[in-house]
Design a protein around this motif. Sequence first.
Motif, PDB file in Angstrom:
ATOM      1  N   ILE A  13       7.721  87.775  36.122  1.00 16.50           N
ATOM      2  CA  ILE A  13       8.297  87.332  34.853  1.00 16.50           C
ATOM      3  C   ILE A  13       9.804  87.577  34.854  1.00 16.50           C
ATOM      4  CG2 ILE A  13       8.385  87.787  32.362  1.00 16.50           C
ATOM      5  CD1 ILE A  13       5.301  88.403  32.606  1.00 16.50           C
ATOM      6  N   ASP A  14      10.227  88.758  35.301  1.00 17.30           N
ATOM      7  CA  ASP A  14      11.656  89.078  35.360  1.00 17.30           C
ATOM      8  C   ASP A  14      12.413  88.091  36.241  1.00 17.30           C
ATOM      9  OD1 ASP A  14      11.192  91.220  33.686  1.00 17.30           O
ATOM     10  OD2 ASP A  14      11.333  92.745  35.284  1.00 17.30           O
ATOM     11  N   ALA A  15      11.848  87.748  37.395  1.00 19.42           N
ATOM     12  CA  ALA A  15      12.492  86.772  38.281  1.00 19.42           C
ATOM     13  C   ALA A  15      12.602  85.415  37.581  1.00 19.42           C
ATOM     14  CB  ALA A  15      11.712  86.640  39.590  1.00 19.42           C
ATOM     15  N   GLY A  16      11.575  85.055  36.822  1.00 14.11           N
ATOM     16  CA  GLY A  16      11.615  83.809  36.067  1.00 14.11           C
ATOM     17  C   GLY A  16      12.686  83.831  34.993  1.00 14.11           C
ATOM     18  N   ILE A  17      12.858  84.966  34.338  1.00 15.97           N
ATOM     19  CA  ILE A  17      13.908  85.110  33.326  1.00 15.97           C
ATOM     20  C   ILE A  17      15.278  84.918  33.974  1.00 15.97           C
ATOM     21  CG2 ILE A  17      15.058  86.761  31.778  1.00 15.97           C
ATOM     22  CD1 ILE A  17      12.200  87.880  31.177  1.00 15.97           C
ATOM     23  N   ILE A  18      15.477  85.509  35.138  1.00 16.92           N
ATOM     24  CA  ILE A  18      16.762  85.362  35.841  1.00 16.92           C
ATOM     25  C   ILE A  18      16.988  83.904  36.230  1.00 16.92           C
ATOM     26  CG2 ILE A  18      18.060  85.985  37.924  1.00 16.92           C
ATOM     27  CD1 ILE A  18      16.690  88.802  37.612  1.00 16.92           C
ATOM     28  N   ASP A  19      15.932  83.217  36.671  1.00 16.23           N
ATOM     29  CA  ASP A  19      16.052  81.781  36.969  1.00 16.23           C
ATOM     30  C   ASP A  19      16.492  81.008  35.734  1.00 16.23           C
ATOM     31  OD1 ASP A  19      15.272  82.143  39.619  1.00 16.23           O
ATOM     32  OD2 ASP A  19      13.189  81.531  39.258  1.00 16.23           O
ATOM     33  N   LEU A  20      15.932  81.346  34.583  1.00 15.58           N
ATOM     34  CA  LEU A  20      16.298  80.664  33.343  1.00 15.58           C
ATOM     35  C   LEU A  20      17.741  80.979  32.931  1.00 15.58           C
ATOM     36  CD1 LEU A  20      12.992  81.114  31.323  1.00 15.58           C
ATOM     37  CD2 LEU A  20      13.892  78.981  32.295  1.00 15.58           C
ATOM     38  N   ILE A  21      18.168  82.200  33.149  1.00 12.57           N
ATOM     39  CA  ILE A  21      19.562  82.555  32.857  1.00 12.57           C
ATOM     40  C   ILE A  21      20.499  81.761  33.758  1.00 12.57           C
ATOM     41  CG2 ILE A  21      21.296  84.403  32.958  1.00 12.57           C
ATOM     42  CD1 ILE A  21      19.008  86.330  32.056  1.00 12.57           C
ATOM     43  N   ALA A  22      20.145  81.637  35.037  1.00 13.25           N
ATOM     44  CA  ALA A  22      20.968  80.848  35.964  1.00 13.25           C
ATOM     45  C   ALA A  22      21.025  79.388  35.519  1.00 13.25           C
ATOM     46  CB  ALA A  22      20.418  80.958  37.383  1.00 13.25           C
ATOM     47  N   ILE A  72      20.028  90.051  22.635  1.00 14.25           N
ATOM     48  CA  ILE A  72      19.932  89.411  23.951  1.00 14.25           C
ATOM     49  C   ILE A  72      20.650  88.070  23.930  1.00 14.25           C
ATOM     50  CG2 ILE A  72      18.329  88.300  25.567  1.00 14.25           C
ATOM     51  CD1 ILE A  72      16.323  90.605  24.754  1.00 14.25           C
ATOM     52  N   PHE A  73      20.433  87.281  22.882  1.00 17.36           N
ATOM     53  CA  PHE A  73      21.067  85.972  22.815  1.00 17.36           C
ATOM     54  C   PHE A  73      22.563  86.060  22.562  1.00 17.36           C
ATOM     55  CE2 PHE A  73      16.918  84.314  23.198  1.00 17.36           C
ATOM     56  CZ  PHE A  73      17.102  83.042  23.736  1.00 17.36           C
ATOM     57  N   GLU A  74      23.016  87.090  21.890  1.00 20.37           N
ATOM     58  CA  GLU A  74      24.462  87.292  21.766  1.00 20.37           C
ATOM     59  C   GLU A  74      25.072  87.473  23.155  1.00 20.37           C
ATOM     60  OE1 GLU A  74      24.504  90.609  19.058  1.00 20.37           O
ATOM     61  OE2 GLU A  74      24.766  89.307  17.313  1.00 20.37           O
ATOM     62  N   ILE A  75      24.399  88.223  24.002  1.00 23.34           N
ATOM     63  CA  ILE A  75      24.873  88.420  25.373  1.00 23.34           C
ATOM     64  C   ILE A  75      24.833  87.104  26.139  1.00 23.34           C
ATOM     65  CG2 ILE A  75      24.340  89.515  27.594  1.00 23.34           C
ATOM     66  CD1 ILE A  75      23.321  91.961  25.878  1.00 23.34           C
ATOM     67  N   LEU A  76      23.743  86.354  26.018  1.00 25.50           N
ATOM     68  CA  LEU A  76      23.636  85.076  26.723  1.00 25.50           C
ATOM     69  C   LEU A  76      24.721  84.101  26.282  1.00 25.50           C
ATOM     70  CD1 LEU A  76      19.760  84.582  26.706  1.00 25.50           C
ATOM     71  CD2 LEU A  76      21.205  85.130  28.690  1.00 25.50           C
ATOM     72  N   ILE A  77      24.990  84.057  24.989  1.00 21.06           N
ATOM     73  CA  ILE A  77      26.043  83.181  24.483  1.00 21.06           C
ATOM     74  C   ILE A  77      27.396  83.633  25.014  1.00 21.06           C
ATOM     75  CG2 ILE A  77      27.275  82.427  22.409  1.00 21.06           C
ATOM     76  CD1 ILE A  77      24.490  82.625  20.955  1.00 21.06           C
ATOM     77  N   ASP A  78      27.650  84.930  24.995  1.00 23.73           N
ATOM     78  CA  ASP A  78      28.911  85.452  25.539  1.00 23.73           C
ATOM     79  C   ASP A  78      29.065  85.069  27.015  1.00 23.73           C
ATOM     80  OD1 ASP A  78      29.536  86.593  23.087  1.00 23.73           O
ATOM     81  OD2 ASP A  78      28.953  88.634  23.690  1.00 23.73           O
ATOM     82  N   MET A  79      27.982  85.185  27.768  1.00 25.44           N
ATOM     83  CA  MET A  79      28.024  84.799  29.182  1.00 25.44           C
ATOM     84  C   MET A  79      28.348  83.312  29.340  1.00 25.44           C
ATOM     85  SD  MET A  79      24.709  86.871  30.666  1.00 25.44           S
ATOM     86  CE  MET A  79      24.737  86.059  32.269  1.00 25.44           C
ATOM     87  N   SER A  80      27.741  82.484  28.502  1.00 27.61           N
ATOM     88  CA  SER A  80      27.983  81.046  28.565  1.00 27.61           C
ATOM     89  C   SER A  80      29.431  80.714  28.206  1.00 27.61           C
ATOM     90  CB  SER A  80      27.033  80.299  27.628  1.00 27.61           C
ATOM     91  OG  SER A  80      25.715  80.397  28.091  1.00 27.61           O
TER      92      SER A  80
END
Length: 94
Positions: A13-22, A72-80
């Motif tokens: 699941i963690d590997a899948g999450i990283i794939d989705l982040i990529a 978590i989504f605040e971090i994802l948005i910041d990364m984007s």
Amino acid sequence: MTIEEVREEIDRIDAGIIDLIAARQAAAVRMAHEKYLAGAAVRDERRREALLKKVFEIAVEKQVDPVQVRRIFEILIDMSEERQREWTGEGNLP
């Protein structure tokens, strides 16, 4: 199931999450291109708040801690946004 089997499931699941982040980061580059063509700013505060509200509501529905999901989504948005700034040459500017 054994502890080891559950750990292996979590690892998958963690590997899948990283794939989705990529994939999300790749989409951010495409978004940077579109924003550049449109003359739009990297940060869109209304979109950011709408997305954070939406994921909060989804988390509530799924019975997942909505405050943590929002973080978590605040971090994802910041990364984007950072990826978009890199693409446009703005670097680490806010």
